[in-house]
Write an enzyme that holds these catalytic residues in place. Structure first.
Site, short mmCIF file in Angstrom:
data_model
loop_
_atom_site.label_atom_id
_atom_site.label_comp_id
_atom_site.label_asym_id
_atom_site.label_seq_id
_atom_site.Cartn_x
_atom_site.Cartn_y
_atom_site.Cartn_z
N HIS A 78 0.20 -33.06 -35.78
CA HIS A 78 -0.07 -32.32 -34.56
C HIS A 78 -0.95 -31.32 -34.75
CE1 HIS A 78 3.43 -33.98 -31.92
NE2 HIS A 78 2.73 -35.11 -32.59
N TYR A 207 6.98 -26.26 -25.34
CA TYR A 207 7.91 -25.12 -25.36
C TYR A 207 8.01 -24.39 -23.99
CZ TYR A 207 8.39 -25.35 -30.16
OH TYR A 207 8.84 -25.84 -31.85
N PRO A 299 17.02 -22.79 -34.02
CA PRO A 299 16.16 -23.71 -34.06
C PRO A 299 14.55 -23.48 -33.45
CG PRO A 299 17.71 -24.43 -32.73
CD PRO A 299 18.18 -23.09 -33.12
N LYS A 303 12.04 -24.11 -38.11
CA LYS A 303 12.06 -23.75 -39.62
C LYS A 303 13.23 -23.88 -40.71
CE LYS A 303 8.16 -21.44 -38.77
NZ LYS A 303 7.10 -22.47 -39.12
N TYR A 391 3.78 -20.64 -37.23
CA TYR A 391 4.40 -21.81 -36.82
C TYR A 391 4.01 -22.84 -38.01
CZ TYR A 391 5.86 -25.68 -33.63
OH TYR A 391 6.37 -26.63 -33.03
#
Ligand code: FAD
Ligand code: DHB
Length: 412
Positions: A78, A207, A299, A303, A391
């Site tokens: 992604h 998200y 979560p 990570k 990220y």
């Protein structure tokens, strides 16, 4: 019961999660023996639904270690994620913001399957279904591990113990009180996660900050969706019928242009509690903690698994240096090296969690402040870059003098 069967090895590893398995494999590539002791069955370890997002550095490490063959075929790369708030989506181009880094969606239990297969192919020793695991003489230079397996008692003598047995393992609690300090934060919410037999609504993760609470749309394959929604920490799964879960998810992902999630049969559901936790130091004498045994992150931001990989990279290099040249400098600095990254990731995971969830004690001011922060990320390249760098993953750190030296993972 008769006498314990005696075994010996270089490093005794507790726990066949990603941390223990990857450590065992990396050590093998450098000629260091290990025996891995796991409480559960192989099947249990290979089917447990957990994380699914691998950072670029984790992918690179698995590839370099020769463990990436199936991941390269089946993993989904992604290049971006969507932040959704105020009923609108904002795509972050992770790839462009980080000069070409990406994340790979590949289930944790698939990583576990690949590593277990690699270990057995190489004649590696893994004991599943071990009971009553205990440590002895961990403060000496020849610690021992005892356990039961198939009705027999075993004892392993080793040089070191690697505690990779997750948050509820025995390793951390085998350290005498006072020798390690714990830092902890609990969150007033949890995640209800489902696996559903339906193509994901979008080909990237979403998200979503919604006034009813956080929701996340992820996936495992092009035909299996993984979705999460914020719920009460003491939530009873029984009150969440499949139709109630879908209804709540539809609401939390709604947009001004009437986005719809795809809905399908729910294959699995579970509740994940959320906490931040750090053990400092991650070492006591000859016992080294790695992965969830040493730290937990909430979560949001995915990570946990990646931190476990970063720890064992440092630990494997440190053992390699010790066995190759008797040099303990890296082992001595293991905890300090890992904790630098651990705390940066703690901050990132806490930040992502704080920005997306509805806090029970929060008010409308807090919600507006979250929306302003998300708006800032959607409109400022600097703010977006901060999120994207963290990220996709910070570099795997080593002490400065070693950062530039190469360490062939695969060529031995
Ligand atoms: P683990 O994977 O926990 O492995 C530890 C192993 O040790 C286990 O196999 C256990 O059976 C074994 N063990 C425990 N005690 C003993 C003992 N006494 N003797 C022998 N063996 C023992 N992270 C994300 O990034 N995204 C997510 O969506 C996500 N979801 C999660 C959901 C759940 C329910 C949980 C528990 C974790 C989740 N995580 C998630 C976190 C992520 O899965 C962990 O960070 C990751 O598993 C850490 O790997 P590990 O090898 O350190 O520990
Ligand atoms: C997943 C889990 C996460 O915690 C996250 O931030 C993204 C994805 C997942 O399980 O797919």
């Amino acid at each position: 019961m008769g006498m314990a069967k005696d075994l010996s090895t270089h490093v005794g590893i507790i726990g066949a999660g990603p941390a223990g398995l990857l450590l065992s494999h990396l050590l093998h590539l450098h000629g260091i023996q290990s025996i891995l002791i796991e409480a559960q069955t192989r099947e249990h370890c290979e089917t447990r639904v957990r994380a699914g997002v691998l950072e670029q550095g984790t992918v690179d490490l698995l590839n370099e270690a020769g463990a990436g063959e199936r991941m390269r075929r089946e993993g989904l790369i992604h290049h971006g994620i969507e932040l959704r708030f105020n009923r609108r989506g904002h795509r972050l181009d992770l790839h462009q913001l980080t000069n070409g880094r990406a994340i790979t969606v590949y289930a944790q239990h698939e990583v576990v399957k690949d590593l277990v297969a690699l270990r057995f192919d190489a004649g590696g020793r893994i004991v599943f279904q071990a009971g009553q695991v205990q440590f002895h003489d961990i403060a000496s230079s020849s610690p021992r591990i005892t356990f039961q397996h198939g009705g027999e008692a075993y004892e392993i003598s080793c040089d070191f113990i690697a505690g990779c047995d997750g948050f509820h393992g025995i390793s951390r609690n085998s350290i005498p009180g006072g020798a390690v300090r714990f830092y902890e934060k609990a969150y007033p919410f949890a995640w209800l996660g489902i696996l559903a037999e339906v193509p994901p609504a979008s080909n990237e993760l979403i998200y979503s900050n919604h006034e009813r609470g956080f929701a996340l749309s992820s996936m495992r394959t092009p035909t299996i969706s993984r979705l999460y929604l914020q719920c009460d920490p003491h939530e009873d799964l029984a009150v969440w019928s499949d139709s109630r879960i879908w209804e709540e998810l539809h609401r939390r992902f709604e947009t001004v242009d009437s986005f719809r999630l795809n809905q399908g049969p729910i294959l699995q559901k579970g509740i994940t509690s959320m906490r931040s936790f750090v053990a400092d130091p991650m070492q006591y004498s000859r016992l080294f903690l790695a992965g969830d045994a040493a730290h937990i992150v909430p979560p949001t931001g995915a990570k946990g698994l990646n931190l476990a990989a970063a720890d064992v990279y440092v630990l494997a290099r440190a053992f390699d240096s010790w066995y190759r040249s008797g040099n303990s400098a890296l082992l001595d600095r293991y905890s300090e090296t890992c904790l630098r990254r651990v705390w940066r990731v703690q901050h990132f995971s806490w930040w992502m969690t704080s920005m997306f969830h509805r806090f029970p004690e929060g008010d409308e001011f807090d919600h507006r402040r979250q929306l302003a922060e998300l708006g800032n990320i959607a409109s400022s390249r600097a703010a977006a870059t901060y999120l994207a760098e963290n990220y996709t993953g910070l570099p795997f750190d080593l002490p400065e003098e070693l950062a530039q030296t190469s360490w062939p993972t695969h060529s031995l």
